[in-house]
Design an enzyme around this catalytic site. Structure first.
Site, PDB file in Angstrom:
ATOM      1  N   SER A  65       0.834  -1.211   0.000  1.00  0.00           N
ATOM      2  CA  SER A  65       0.000   0.000   0.000  1.00  0.00           C
ATOM      3  C   SER A  65       0.863   1.253   0.000  1.00  0.00           C
ATOM      4  O   SER A  65       1.982   1.263   0.503  1.00  0.00           O
ATOM      5  CB  SER A  65      -0.906   0.035   1.235  1.00  0.00           C
ATOM      6  OG  SER A  65      -1.703  -1.120   1.297  1.00  0.00           O
TER       7      SER A  65
HETATM    8  N1  SAH Z   1      -0.912  -4.812   4.070  1.00  0.00           N
HETATM    9  C1  SAH Z   1      -0.180  -5.067   2.854  1.00  0.00           C
HETATM   10  C2  SAH Z   1      -0.999  -4.697   1.638  1.00  0.00           C
HETATM   11  C3  SAH Z   1      -1.040  -5.856   0.692  1.00  0.00           C
HETATM   12  S1  SAH Z   1      -2.204  -5.796  -0.609  1.00  0.00           S
HETATM   13  C4  SAH Z   1       1.163  -4.352   2.848  1.00  0.00           C
HETATM   14  O1  SAH Z   1       1.451  -3.579   3.787  1.00  0.00           O
HETATM   15  O2  SAH Z   1       1.955  -4.577   1.959  1.00  0.00           O
HETATM   16  C5  SAH Z   1      -3.481  -6.851   0.008  1.00  0.00           C
HETATM   17  C6  SAH Z   1      -3.094  -8.284   0.341  1.00  0.00           C
HETATM   18  O3  SAH Z   1      -4.302  -8.948   0.725  1.00  0.00           O
HETATM   19  C7  SAH Z   1      -2.517  -9.099  -0.799  1.00  0.00           C
HETATM   20  O4  SAH Z   1      -1.282  -9.630  -0.418  1.00  0.00           O
HETATM   21  C8  SAH Z   1      -3.552 -10.206  -1.027  1.00  0.00           C
HETATM   22  O5  SAH Z   1      -2.992 -11.437  -1.422  1.00  0.00           O
HETATM   23  C9  SAH Z   1      -4.189 -10.299   0.348  1.00  0.00           C
HETATM   24  N2  SAH Z   1      -5.529 -10.908   0.398  1.00  0.00           N
HETATM   25  C10 SAH Z   1      -6.550 -10.805  -0.467  1.00  0.00           C
HETATM   26  N3  SAH Z   1      -7.614 -11.514  -0.045  1.00  0.00           N
HETATM   27  C11 SAH Z   1      -7.252 -12.079   1.142  1.00  0.00           C
HETATM   28  C12 SAH Z   1      -7.909 -12.929   2.093  1.00  0.00           C
HETATM   29  N4  SAH Z   1      -9.179 -13.351   1.931  1.00  0.00           N
HETATM   30  N5  SAH Z   1      -7.232 -13.298   3.197  1.00  0.00           N
HETATM   31  C13 SAH Z   1      -5.952 -12.896   3.406  1.00  0.00           C
HETATM   32  N6  SAH Z   1      -5.271 -12.103   2.548  1.00  0.00           N
HETATM   33  C14 SAH Z   1      -5.918 -11.699   1.427  1.00  0.00           C
END
Ligand code: SAH
Length: 217
Positions: A65
């Site tokens: 993000s």
């Molecule tokens: N908090 C992260 C942002 C990652 S983007 C950071 O600081 O980098 C969102 C993430 O959510 C992705 O890695 C994606 O694979 C994950 N995601 C999507 N659906 C999900 C679910 N149902 N359970 C767990 N993770 C999920």
């Protein structure tokens, strides 16, 4: 500290300054973002630009993000739930948001659905000495064995608020979650007050989808 560490620290200071100018002024959040080395959470090619206010690909179609978004969500949580509390993050991704929550003094639990991202982050947290509990799974169902949580933060876009996450909030606990359509969501905060939930609405963002039983298919 070598020259490259010093130049990264300067870039981090500029990143924090630019967040302040954009109206994010919570000193504890900014201090955590000054301390956590964001360039460790992106791949080598992106690390020179790690402190620009943008999202970067982290593989598997996912992104770390934008610093603005991290600061925004962290401020919403911190203003409603002070450390040391137990916080669950859904969507570990690069691990950066979890590391910021850890730096603020929360006990952090994080769920990621993509095993390869989970494995990479577990190695990174170990090398940075961070005691963050991670697991692979469908985070739209929360982490039942560890509930209740004082705070839950979802870093992927949900079509509606997952019931399981509301159920796993402790009394006065807060859930911060972007809810809406695929290309645009509204940041939403739910607070549990006994058996009731209070809801507040904030700005719009665009996250990658939350994929799971209580997310998108
Ligand atoms: N908090 C992260 C942002 C990652 S983007 C950071 O600081 O980098 C969102 C993430 O959510 C992705 O890695 C994606 O694979 C994950 N995601 C999507 N659906 C999900 C679910 N149902 N359970 C767990 N993770 C999920």
């Amino acid at each position: 500290m070598d020259a490259s560490d010093r130049s990264m620290a300067v870039k981090r200071m500029e990143m924090v300054q630019s967040l302040r100018q954009k109206g994010l002024v919570n000193e504890r959040v900014l201090d955590a973002m000054q301390r956590i080395e964001r360039h460790r959470f992106v791949d080598r090619e992106s690390s020179v630009s790690a402190y620009e206010d943008s999202a970067y690909p982290i593989g598997y179609g996912q992104t770390i993000s934008q610093p603005y978004t991290v600061a925004y969500m962290t401020t919403l949580l911190l203003e409603r739930c002070s450390p040391p509390g137990k916080v669950l993050e859904i969507g570990t991704g690069s691990g950066y948001q979890a590391a910021i929550l850890d730096a603020l003094g929360y006990r952090v639990y994080s769920v990621e659905r993509i095993p390869e991202l989970h494995d990479r982050v577990v190695g990174l947290f170990r090398s940075l000495g961070l005691a963050i509990s991670c697991r692979v799974g469908d985070g739209s169902l929360g982490w039942e064995e560890e509930a209740p949580f004082d705070g839950i933060m979802v870093t992927a876009a949900a079509p509606r608020c997952p019931e399981h996450l509301l159920e796993q909030l402790g009394d006065n606990g807060c859930l911060v979650i972007p809810v809406g359509e695929h290309n645009m969501q509204q940041m939403t905060v739910y607070r549990r007050v006994g058996e009731r939930f209070e809801k507040e609405l904030f700005h719009h963002f665009a996250f990658v989808p939350l994929i799971g039983r209580e997310g998108w298919n």
